[in-house]
Design a protein around this motif. Sequence first.
Motif, mmCIF file in Angstrom:
data_model
loop_
_atom_site.group_PDB
_atom_site.id
_atom_site.type_symbol
_atom_site.label_atom_id
_atom_site.label_comp_id
_atom_site.label_asym_id
_atom_site.label_seq_id
_atom_site.Cartn_x
_atom_site.Cartn_y
_atom_site.Cartn_z
ATOM 1 N N PHE A 43 0.847 -1.220 -0.460
ATOM 2 C CA PHE A 43 -0.237 0.187 -0.187
ATOM 3 C C PHE A 43 0.818 1.379 -0.339
ATOM 4 O O PHE A 43 0.628 1.853 -0.653
ATOM 5 C CB PHE A 43 -0.435 -0.063 1.016
ATOM 6 C CG PHE A 43 -1.806 -1.006 0.953
ATOM 7 C CD1 PHE A 43 -2.383 -1.480 -0.104
ATOM 8 C CD2 PHE A 43 -3.400 -0.898 1.377
ATOM 9 C CE1 PHE A 43 -3.574 -2.036 -0.087
ATOM 10 C CE2 PHE A 43 -4.152 -1.702 2.384
ATOM 11 C CZ PHE A 43 -4.325 -2.530 0.843
ATOM 12 N N ASP A 172 5.171 -9.180 2.290
ATOM 13 C CA ASP A 172 4.285 -10.104 1.612
ATOM 14 C C ASP A 172 4.416 -11.763 2.063
ATOM 15 O O ASP A 172 4.290 -11.959 2.887
ATOM 16 C CB ASP A 172 4.176 -10.137 0.285
ATOM 17 C CG ASP A 172 4.212 -8.065 -0.111
ATOM 18 O OD1 ASP A 172 3.061 -7.719 0.441
ATOM 19 O OD2 ASP A 172 4.617 -8.440 -1.486
ATOM 20 N N GLU A 191 0.886 -2.842 4.926
ATOM 21 C CA GLU A 191 -0.284 -2.749 4.509
ATOM 22 C C GLU A 191 -0.129 -3.597 2.642
ATOM 23 O O GLU A 191 0.765 -3.212 2.045
ATOM 24 C CB GLU A 191 -1.620 -2.548 4.608
ATOM 25 C CG GLU A 191 -2.112 -1.878 5.649
ATOM 26 C CD GLU A 191 -3.047 -3.277 6.629
ATOM 27 O OE1 GLU A 191 -2.915 -4.157 6.019
ATOM 28 O OE2 GLU A 191 -3.136 -2.920 7.442
ATOM 29 N N PRO A 192 -1.000 -4.394 2.310
ATOM 30 C CA PRO A 192 -2.224 -5.564 3.340
ATOM 31 C C PRO A 192 -1.171 -6.966 4.044
ATOM 32 O O PRO A 192 -2.310 -7.931 4.322
ATOM 33 C CB PRO A 192 -2.788 -6.146 2.196
ATOM 34 C CG PRO A 192 -1.340 -5.901 1.093
ATOM 35 C CD PRO A 192 -1.134 -5.223 1.021
ATOM 36 N N SER A 195 -2.990 -6.671 7.942
ATOM 37 C CA SER A 195 -3.716 -7.588 7.655
ATOM 38 C C SER A 195 -4.189 -9.112 7.461
ATOM 39 O O SER A 195 -4.350 -9.500 8.337
ATOM 40 C CB SER A 195 -4.738 -6.990 6.765
ATOM 41 O OG SER A 195 -5.497 -5.521 6.964
ATOM 42 N N ARG A 196 -3.294 -9.672 6.223
ATOM 43 C CA ARG A 196 -3.391 -10.577 6.791
ATOM 44 C C ARG A 196 -2.949 -11.774 7.768
ATOM 45 O O ARG A 196 -3.282 -12.727 8.501
ATOM 46 C CB ARG A 196 -2.304 -11.316 5.142
ATOM 47 C CG ARG A 196 -3.144 -10.515 4.007
ATOM 48 C CD ARG A 196 -1.860 -10.979 2.817
ATOM 49 N NE ARG A 196 -1.167 -12.793 2.899
ATOM 50 C CZ ARG A 196 -0.604 -12.621 1.638
ATOM 51 N NH1 ARG A 196 -0.054 -12.469 0.869
ATOM 52 N NH2 ARG A 196 -0.490 -14.010 1.739
ATOM 53 N N TYR A 273 -4.622 -8.552 -4.434
ATOM 54 C CA TYR A 273 -5.804 -9.443 -3.023
ATOM 55 C C TYR A 273 -4.837 -10.095 -2.077
ATOM 56 O O TYR A 273 -5.984 -10.431 -1.617
ATOM 57 C CB TYR A 273 -7.113 -9.354 -3.988
ATOM 58 C CG TYR A 273 -7.651 -8.590 -5.130
ATOM 59 C CD1 TYR A 273 -7.025 -6.852 -4.830
ATOM 60 C CD2 TYR A 273 -8.570 -8.349 -5.843
ATOM 61 C CE1 TYR A 273 -7.360 -6.176 -5.468
ATOM 62 C CE2 TYR A 273 -9.006 -7.689 -6.307
ATOM 63 C CZ TYR A 273 -8.760 -6.261 -6.811
ATOM 64 O OH TYR A 273 -9.545 -5.132 -7.511
ATOM 65 N N TYR A 280 -8.361 -7.044 1.368
ATOM 66 C CA TYR A 280 -8.191 -5.767 1.046
ATOM 67 C C TYR A 280 -8.013 -4.195 0.827
ATOM 68 O O TYR A 280 -7.968 -3.644 1.322
ATOM 69 C CB TYR A 280 -7.287 -6.324 -0.318
ATOM 70 C CG TYR A 280 -6.871 -5.426 -0.978
ATOM 71 C CD1 TYR A 280 -6.061 -6.116 -1.328
ATOM 72 C CD2 TYR A 280 -7.498 -4.144 -2.179
ATOM 73 C CE1 TYR A 280 -4.214 -4.844 -2.403
ATOM 74 C CE2 TYR A 280 -5.969 -3.003 -2.803
ATOM 75 C CZ TYR A 280 -5.339 -3.972 -3.083
ATOM 76 O OH TYR A 280 -4.166 -2.488 -3.874
ATOM 77 N N ALA A 283 -8.597 -3.274 4.216
ATOM 78 C CA ALA A 283 -7.207 -2.616 4.732
ATOM 79 C C ALA A 283 -6.954 -1.793 4.205
ATOM 80 O O ALA A 283 -6.496 -0.279 4.904
ATOM 81 C CB ALA A 283 -5.953 -3.777 4.389
ATOM 82 N N LEU A 284 -7.372 -1.267 2.957
ATOM 83 C CA LEU A 284 -7.052 -0.057 2.140
ATOM 84 C C LEU A 284 -8.119 1.880 2.839
ATOM 85 O O LEU A 284 -7.406 1.936 3.206
ATOM 86 C CB LEU A 284 -7.462 0.075 1.011
ATOM 87 C CG LEU A 284 -7.496 0.939 -0.264
ATOM 88 C CD1 LEU A 284 -5.661 1.466 0.049
ATOM 89 C CD2 LEU A 284 -7.494 1.163 -1.069
#
Length: 338
Positions: A43, A172, A191-192, A195-196, A273, A280, A283-284
Amino acid sequence: MIRLPRLNLFSIAIAFASAVTVSPASADDAQTISIMVGGISKFIYLPVKLADQLGYFKDEKLQVELLSQPSGVDAENELLAGAVQAVAGSYDHTIDLQSKGKEAKSIATFLQVPGEVEVVSKWSPMKNMADAKGKTLGVTGLGSSTDFLTRYIALKSGVTSQQYSTLPVGADNSFIAAIQQRRIDAGMTTEPTVSRLLEKGDASVLVDMRTVEGTMKALGGIYPFTGLYVDAHWLLSHQPQAAGLARAISRTMAYIHSHSAEEIADRMPKDYYGGNKPLYVQALKSTMSMYTPDGKMPTGGPENVLNVLSTINPAIRSKQIDLNKTYTNEFIAATKAP
């Protein structure tokens, strides 16, 4: 890329000094501009990919190629080697480079805060950064901005870089794997990815720099983070192209702040995503405030970045850094309607 001798660059600089505006690049200047991104699906670099997806670079008659490296420091090295013309990376690298006798200049700013999060593994006994002694902390790369910030927030908690181990684990999927395989106790990511990890319950938040409030608490002030920076010598001889890049980013920032997270997500490649578009988008939504409204460098931001870097790096502390040489807002023109 052909580099001109320093004498000619000086002449070019004088010729451009009196220019008030810079016209768009013409079709005759169609050389591809390669931009290296320190993790293109993050992000914190979304504006440069979104600008490309929206066709804003093409509107400026620019042929842009986006490349990706797992770490910002790798992207910086590509710029220094002359392999690319620009980097979508962290502003703090321009200060670090100046301390080493090299010049790069930020021409557009994506984020007014780092957007970074120090997460701690569910298998680690760490409760705060003061517990980092004897632990292994993950960063994207050694000498990266996540490395800089990790050292600073640990030092603020009374832990020096000699008291913990630092492991470069990328971002990632590679970062997630480092957590799941228990190779790191904690680490800094964006992010993301955050959040994952939270959704799976593999990690929790230790230090949150996704908001102005969290950044002020962690770093003592606003901290402009990612943006677009170029080699200072390239800039002198390619001002129309630099202006086009900056205008495209400024226009993208206006788009971000006038469209919903769902609309922005729809513009991004589906493989960004991570197989979970709702997550996604969620999180955005939670990070929209980290983006600058227009691509300009926030007032007072460079000074705080210099303060943070000087605290952890004696080499920078001993140098007379000229912040005016590390960024410019001159190419950010009034944004067009998205």
